[in-house]
Design a protein around this motif. Structure first.
Motif: not given
Length: 155
Positions: A37, A48, A51, A54-55
């Motif tokens: 990412s 972000n 992202f 965090k997911r």
């Protein structure tokens, strides 16, 4: 001394090695997702960069909570009593993808729920492991003496 051993055996309710290996694999996967990412963030200038990380952490924590809830609330008698229903449900989940499955990247292997997309093969593998473990516990005497007992479970 016997009372200490009895209390100690009551505390061990799961396999520590399996738990640590599972957490290690999840951590390695999370590191891989984070590094990939970061490349997407640099290439497409997303808002972000964390992202997907965090997911991933959210899904790992959700999975651990649900699995611990299932593991500690269901007794072994349940698994042994409903093993045939588990086998039938595993096969039916596997074949539902042909009727209500979604195509992702040209492959029809996903069942879309409201918030999640689930691969039916993963649920089928989990349920087949539950069925096979119940079978292996019941037929442990045959398995110790010859290989044919295990071959019957595969067939």
């Amino acid at each position: 001394m016997d009372q200490f051993n009895k209390n100690k055996s009551c505390l061990i309710m799961y396999d520590y090695t399996l738990l640590w290996l599972t957490l290690d694999v999840a951590t390695i996967g999370l590191i891989m997702v984070t590094s990939a990412s970061m490349l997407l963030f640099n290439q497409y200038l997303m808002e972000n960069p964390f992202f997907f990380t965090k997911r991933g952490i959210f899904y790992i924590l959700l999975t651990l909570n649900i699995s611990f809830l299932i593991i500690f609330s269901i007794t072994m008698n349940f698994w042994q009593h409903y093993k045939h229903i588990i086998l039938i449900s595993a096969m039916s989940i596997f074949f539902t993808v042909f009727f209500i499955g979604n195509s992702v990247n040209g492959e029809l292997c996903w069942i879309e729920l409201t918030l999640l997309r689930i691969q039916s093969a993963e649920i089928t593998k989990l349920l087949l492991f539950c069925y096979l473990s119940s079978y292996l516990i019941l037929k442990s005497q045959q398995l110790r003496h010859n290989l044919w007992g295990f071959c019957k479970s595969i067939a």
